[in-house]
Design a protein around this motif. Structure first.
Motif, PDB file in Angstrom:
ATOM      1  N   VAL A 213       0.851  -1.189   0.000  1.00 21.72           N
ATOM      2  CA  VAL A 213       0.000   0.000   0.000  1.00 21.72           C
ATOM      3  C   VAL A 213       0.890   1.243   0.000  1.00 21.72           C
ATOM      4  CG1 VAL A 213      -0.205  -0.226   2.502  1.00 21.72           C
ATOM      5  CG2 VAL A 213      -1.837   1.173   1.283  1.00 21.72           C
ATOM      6  N   HIS A 215       1.254   5.044   1.084  1.00 15.94           N
ATOM      7  CA  HIS A 215       0.743   6.048   2.027  1.00 15.94           C
ATOM      8  C   HIS A 215       1.433   7.388   1.808  1.00 15.94           C
ATOM      9  CE1 HIS A 215      -1.650   3.823   5.038  1.00 15.94           C
ATOM     10  NE2 HIS A 215      -0.870   2.791   4.770  1.00 15.94           N
ATOM     11  N   GLN A 218       1.226  12.333  -3.387  1.00 10.83           N
ATOM     12  CA  GLN A 218       1.141  13.695  -3.889  1.00 10.83           C
ATOM     13  C   GLN A 218      -0.212  13.842  -4.579  1.00 10.83           C
ATOM     14  OE1 GLN A 218       4.216  15.463  -4.053  1.00 10.83           O
ATOM     15  NE2 GLN A 218       3.838  17.099  -5.481  1.00 10.83           N
TER      16      GLN A 218
ATOM     17  N   PRO B  44      10.590  -9.558   1.467  1.00 10.78           N
ATOM     18  CA  PRO B  44       9.702  -8.392   1.387  1.00 10.78           C
ATOM     19  C   PRO B  44      10.435  -7.115   1.795  1.00 10.78           C
ATOM     20  CG  PRO B  44       8.894 -10.002   3.014  1.00 10.78           C
ATOM     21  CD  PRO B  44      10.129 -10.565   2.430  1.00 10.78           C
ATOM     22  N   ILE B  46       9.846  -2.879   2.788  1.00 10.00           N
ATOM     23  CA  ILE B  46       8.931  -1.781   3.131  1.00 10.00           C
ATOM     24  C   ILE B  46       9.747  -0.493   3.040  1.00 10.00           C
ATOM     25  CG2 ILE B  46       7.448  -0.800   4.916  1.00 10.00           C
ATOM     26  CD1 ILE B  46       7.086  -3.630   6.051  1.00 10.00           C
ATOM     27  N   VAL B  47       9.187   0.513   2.356  1.00  7.20           N
ATOM     28  CA  VAL B  47       9.985   1.697   2.033  1.00  7.20           C
ATOM     29  C   VAL B  47       9.381   2.975   2.629  1.00  7.20           C
ATOM     30  CG1 VAL B  47      10.738   3.186   0.118  1.00  7.20           C
ATOM     31  CG2 VAL B  47      10.910   0.698  -0.096  1.00  7.20           C
ATOM     32  N   GLU B  55      10.197  10.966  -4.497  1.00  2.00           N
ATOM     33  CA  GLU B  55       8.826  10.920  -3.960  1.00  2.00           C
ATOM     34  C   GLU B  55       7.826  11.566  -4.918  1.00  2.00           C
ATOM     35  OE1 GLU B  55       5.706  13.371  -2.480  1.00  2.00           O
ATOM     36  OE2 GLU B  55       7.717  14.172  -2.417  1.00  2.00           O
ATOM     37  N   ALA B  59       4.688   8.703  -6.756  1.00  2.00           N
ATOM     38  CA  ALA B  59       3.448   8.445  -6.004  1.00  2.00           C
ATOM     39  C   ALA B  59       2.498   9.611  -6.193  1.00  2.00           C
ATOM     40  CB  ALA B  59       3.755   8.225  -4.529  1.00  2.00           C
ATOM     41  N   VAL B  60       2.146   9.863  -7.440  1.00  2.00           N
ATOM     42  CA  VAL B  60       1.207  10.940  -7.736  1.00  2.00           C
ATOM     43  C   VAL B  60      -0.169  10.312  -7.921  1.00  2.00           C
ATOM     44  CG1 VAL B  60       0.673  12.888  -9.232  1.00  2.00           C
ATOM     45  CG2 VAL B  60       3.057  12.238  -8.849  1.00  2.00           C
ATOM     46  N   THR B  64       0.797   4.817  -8.527  1.00  5.84           N
ATOM     47  CA  THR B  64       1.960   4.591  -7.690  1.00  5.84           C
ATOM     48  C   THR B  64       2.936   3.718  -8.454  1.00  5.84           C
ATOM     49  OG1 THR B  64       2.798   3.763  -5.589  1.00  5.84           O
ATOM     50  CG2 THR B  64       0.885   2.608  -6.495  1.00  5.84           C
ATOM     51  N   ASP B  67       5.440  -1.328  -5.817  1.00  5.60           N
ATOM     52  CA  ASP B  67       4.766  -2.584  -5.537  1.00  5.60           C
ATOM     53  C   ASP B  67       5.303  -3.170  -4.225  1.00  5.60           C
ATOM     54  OD1 ASP B  67       2.906  -4.493  -5.962  1.00  5.60           O
ATOM     55  OD2 ASP B  67       4.136  -5.714  -7.307  1.00  5.60           O
ATOM     56  N   VAL B  68       5.698  -2.260  -3.346  1.00  2.00           N
ATOM     57  CA  VAL B  68       6.040  -2.625  -1.964  1.00  2.00           C
ATOM     58  C   VAL B  68       5.290  -1.614  -1.098  1.00  2.00           C
ATOM     59  CG1 VAL B  68       8.349  -3.487  -2.540  1.00  2.00           C
ATOM     60  CG2 VAL B  68       8.053  -1.086  -1.908  1.00  2.00           C
ATOM     61  N   SER B  69       5.081  -1.929   0.180  1.00  2.00           N
ATOM     62  CA  SER B  69       4.448  -0.928   1.051  1.00  2.00           C
ATOM     63  C   SER B  69       5.368   0.262   1.177  1.00  2.00           C
ATOM     64  CB  SER B  69       4.149  -1.520   2.420  1.00  2.00           C
ATOM     65  OG  SER B  69       2.936  -2.218   2.360  1.00  2.00           O
ATOM     66  N   TRP B  70       4.794   1.429   1.101  1.00  2.00           N
ATOM     67  CA  TRP B  70       5.581   2.654   0.952  1.00  2.00           C
ATOM     68  C   TRP B  70       4.929   3.775   1.722  1.00  2.00           C
ATOM     69  CZ3 TRP B  70       4.649   7.542  -1.185  1.00  2.00           C
ATOM     70  CH2 TRP B  70       5.769   8.271  -1.642  1.00  2.00           C
ATOM     71  N   ILE B  71       5.747   4.615   2.336  1.00  2.00           N
ATOM     72  CA  ILE B  71       5.189   5.789   3.020  1.00  2.00           C
ATOM     73  C   ILE B  71       6.049   7.017   2.774  1.00  2.00           C
ATOM     74  CG2 ILE B  71       6.381   5.281   5.235  1.00  2.00           C
ATOM     75  CD1 ILE B  71       3.868   6.474   6.636  1.00  2.00           C
ATOM     76  N   HIS B  72       5.364   8.119   2.557  1.00  2.00           N
ATOM     77  CA  HIS B  72       6.016   9.433   2.546  1.00  2.00           C
ATOM     78  C   HIS B  72       5.285  10.293   3.556  1.00  2.00           C
ATOM     79  CE1 HIS B  72       5.426  13.646   1.028  1.00  2.00           C
ATOM     80  NE2 HIS B  72       6.704  13.642   1.310  1.00  2.00           N
TER      81      HIS B  72
END
Ligand code: TPP
Ligand code: SF4
Ligand code: MG
Lengths: 405, 332
Positions: A213, A215, A218, B44, B46-47, B55, B59-60, B64, B67-72
């Motif tokens: 997922v 998170h 933009q 696995p 996680i980024v 960024e 991830a606009v 996205t 294809d890994v869990s991602w957070i900004h």
């Protein structure tokens, strides 16, 4: 498993201990925090619970409040229950991340012990930090004493985590007068509290490697507006969940909460509208005014955000003069309460005399006598049917009188 | 579980968890570095990513590239974000509450790798406090700095990683200025001095070296810092197809030495032994001038009045290279 903490039916806790006990009972998975007066004891009490085996989750002493709130955001997105505590400058340092937390729809709980904002540096209570958060998209609940700080902190988890809400929640208490004043608190036992709040329900957890997922994206002019509008919509609609949780809490404890707090408002001609511990002083002042034949009442908010617009107007519909007391330097306009309460009344076709008093900045004591003075001024206005005093005054300020409009 | 990698073709095709068709400039090194890091493992990942080119280009909403869990979250908090995801993971593992698919991976010995990516601005400057705090606390994660020596995302302003003589939009070369006045911070040593168990400098052009270091980092318990050279076609102003060549010039001139620092330490952060290894030694150490000449951001240095800066550059690079060799020899 954390050890069970044996609690008496009646404990004597200050507001900080009450908040810390509620955080412990909420079985927070990640508590990331940084110390600042007057909320420091929340973190210290929590550390001691951890050191004694009463906490199962992780407690991370980060290097700033910015990181404390960032850590809460990341933990919450990872799919675990996250919470923290702060005051004043720490709150100000968090502001950037407060907006990120609400925009990312993460149900974090922040216990705020209200304190003035520098400069000049001041460690005492006022509502500058609470007001600074009012556009941040968080639910803001207000307590006046340790019992309420405890109750509302427990409820904050249940409200924010509700799938119809999914928003972060602040629970406010006043620095020192609440946070450092030991009072009677009737706590729930650990199992009861855990059952009331319920298990954390992860949504889009980053820890589920089978379902990646993203998170914190933009969005530009094509989607940002819709996103923020949805967020506002859900914040406005959170009233129904807040009510549901207040009702469930009443069924469990007998303690009743409402969006708006009212004291002797049914037949009131004049009312003081204040937040925080001042409510308790105002109640005494109102009683004394009633002995003198003035029908005085007190009104306050339990829910500062979302703002209970209709309930405020309804509660004040027959009042002839209202004093809104704002405990934050308004910076070039009226206090926020004055503006918001005036708007609510106007929209409902009501036009009582509205006075604004700025008071208690930096912990300046607000006495019952001062509040009685306010009632007397309101009474004159009510009788005259018009403002007999400047619309904005400063209560308890030394030196020459300062007033506007 | 360490992934076996046979050759570049297989490597470049394997395990595509980061979509290359994103908004970054053609020839951007950030892309290459991220792919190399993610492809270094089959476990696995996680980024967490700081605000910056990577960024804003990947991830606009509603798309996205991940294809890994991602957070900004923001510009200055990628380190604490990754560190706290790591903490959350440890708590859930201890409580036995990991999602079933994740628990299965863990049971197979394939624990998720938690990686932060941030630019030099997000690392050397505004994110430094959060980075320092997360490393001191000893969380188990890898932090990769995509070091293009400039705030690229906001139009090429200087950072504390911008090297002497570079013309940027806030340290422009002009009639009376040769551009940036200060040499860049020694980030690798600064992070090694935090007591991190593994710290390394890499270049995407030396992909085997990069992958080996990332794999080493994944095997280590505790915070790992990787400083990755990230040639930026837009701000270094070289042609997009020259990215790898420019990177190689940096490595072969020893402007960008490839090395690692290993702190043997216990879980309390007490260090028993420190070792520095140079992992790539150019056969012919080329003059710094050649590296500078390949990038128009340094073009003005070739004017007679600025030539002394090129000499300074050479001296700085030689001194650092000697220092690294001495440390390696002494085993410290
Ligand atoms: C608190 C804050 N300050 C400033 C910015 C503006 N900003 C966004 S990205 C960026 C530069 C990023 O530079 P770097 O970290 O080197 O990453 P790059 O884009 O070069 O990969 C700046 C200044 C911001 N987003 N947040
Ligand atoms: S400006 Fe530089 S760092 Fe940013 S996307 Fe383009 S090449 Fe990559
Ligand atoms: Mg950069």
């Amino acid at each position: 498993m954390a050890k069970k903490y044996e609690l008496n039916e009646l404990e004597v806790w200050d507001g900080n201990m009450a908040a810390a006990q509620a955080l412990r009972q909420a079985d927070v998975d990640v508590l990331a925090a940084y110390p600042i007066t007057p909320s420091t004891p929340i973190v210290q009490n929590y550390s001691k619970f951890l050191a004694d085996g009463y906490v199962d989750g992780d407690f991370i002493m980060v290097e700033s409040e910015h990181s404390a709130m960032s850590g809460c955001v990341a933990a919450s997105a990872a799919g675990v229950r996250a919470a923290t505590a702060t005051s004043s400058q720490g709150f100000a340092l968090m502001v950037e991340v407060l907006y990120q937390a609400s925009g990312m729809r993460l149900p974090i709980v922040l216990t705020v012990v209200n304190r003035a904002l520098a400069a000049p540096l001041n460690v005492n209570g006022d509502h500058s930090d609470m007001y600074l958060g009012r556009d941040s998209g968080w639910i803001q609940l207000c307590s006046y004493n340790p019992q309420e700080a405890y109750d509302l902190t427990l409820m904050a988890f249940k409200i924010g985590e509700d799938l119809n809400v999914r928003l972060p929640v602040m629970v406010h208490q006043d620095g020192f007068i609440c946070s450092h004043t030991a009072q009677n608190v009737y706590p729930l036992q650990d199992e009861e509290a855990a059952k009331f709040i319920g298990e954390f329900k992860p949504v889009n957890t980053m820890l589920d490697v089978a379902n990646p997922v993203t998170h914190g994206v933009q969005t530009e002019e094509d989607w940002h507006f819709e996103h923020k509008a949805r967020q506002h919509n859900d914040l406005m609609n959170s009233f129904s969940t807040i009510k549901k949780v207040f009702d469930e809490f009443k069924d469990l404890t007998g303690r009743e909460y409402d969006f708006v707090y009212k004291y002797k408002m049914d037949d009131a001609d004049v009312a003081i509208f204040a937040l925080g511990t001042t409510v308790e002083s105002a109640r005494i002042a109102a009683d004394q005014m009633r002995e003198q034949g003035i029908k005085a009442g007190v009104i306050s908010l339990r829910v500062f955000r979302p703002f209970p617009f209709n309930e405020v107007a309804e509660a004040l519909k027959d009042v002839k003069a209202v004093a809104t007391l704002d405990r934050s330097a308004p910076g070039g306009t009226f206090g926020a309460l004055y503006n918001e309460v005036s708007a609510a009344l106007l929209a409902h076709g009501k036009n009582p005399v509205m006075l604004n008093y700025i008071y208690g900045l930096g912990g300046r004591d607000t006495t019952i006598d001062m509040l009685k003075e306010v009632y007397k001024e309101l009474d004159e206005c009510a009788k005259a049917g018009e403002a007999k005093y400047p619309l904005q005054q400063f209560l308890g300020l030394r030196g020459p009188k300062l007033a506007f409009y | 579980m360490v992934k076996k990698i046979k050759n570049l073709k297989e490597f470049s095709l394997s395990n595509d968890r980061f979509e290359g068709a994103n908004l970054m400039c053609p020839g951007c090194s950030h892309n290459i570095i991220v792919r190399e890091v993610l492809n270094a493992t089959n476990d696995p990942v996680i980024v967490a990513t700081a605000t910056g080119c990577l960024e804003v280009c990947t991830a606009v909403y509603p798309k996205t590239s991940w294809d890994v869990s991602w957070i900004h979250i923001g510009f200055e908090n990628a380190a604490v974000a990754a560190a706290t995801v790591s903490a959350a993971y440890e708590v859930m593992k201890r409580k036995g509450k990991l999602p079933p698919a994740t628990q299965k991976m863990v049971d197979e010995g394939r624990e998720p790798k938690i990686v932060a990516f941030a630019g030099d601005g997000g690392t050397y400057d505004i994110g430094f406090q959060s980075l320092s705090g997360a490393f001191e606390r000893g969380h188990n994660f890898m932090y990769v700095c995509l070091d293009n020596e400039v705030y690229a995302n906001t139009g090429g302003q200087r950072s504390s990683s911008t090297p002497i003589g570079a013309s940027t939009t806030t340290s422009p070369a002009g009639k009376v200025s040769y551009g940036e006045k200060m040499m860049k911070k020694s980030m690798v040593e600064i992070m090694a001095d935090h007591g991190a168990p593994y710290v390394a400098q890499v270049s995407p052009s030396k992909w085997k070296d990069l992958v080996k270091k990332v794999q080493k980092g994944f095997e280590v318990n505790g915070p790992v810092y990787i400083n990755a050279q990230s040639a930026c076609t837009t701000e270094w102003k070289h042609a997009p197809e020259d990215t790898i060549e420019v990177s190689d010039l940096g490595v072969d001139s020893c402007v960008w030495p490839l090395y690692e620092i290993i702190n043997e330490r216990d879980e309390h952060g007490i260090i028993y032994n420190t070792k520095l290894n140079i992992t790539y030694r150019p056969k012919n150490k080329i003059p710094v001038e050649e590296y500078l000449a390949a990038q128009p951001r340094f073009r003005h240095l070739f004017k007679p009045e600025n030539r002394h800066i090129i000499d300074l550059w050479q001296k700085a690079v030689d001194t650092k290279w000697e220092y690294l060799q001495k440390r390696e020899e002494a085993g410290v």
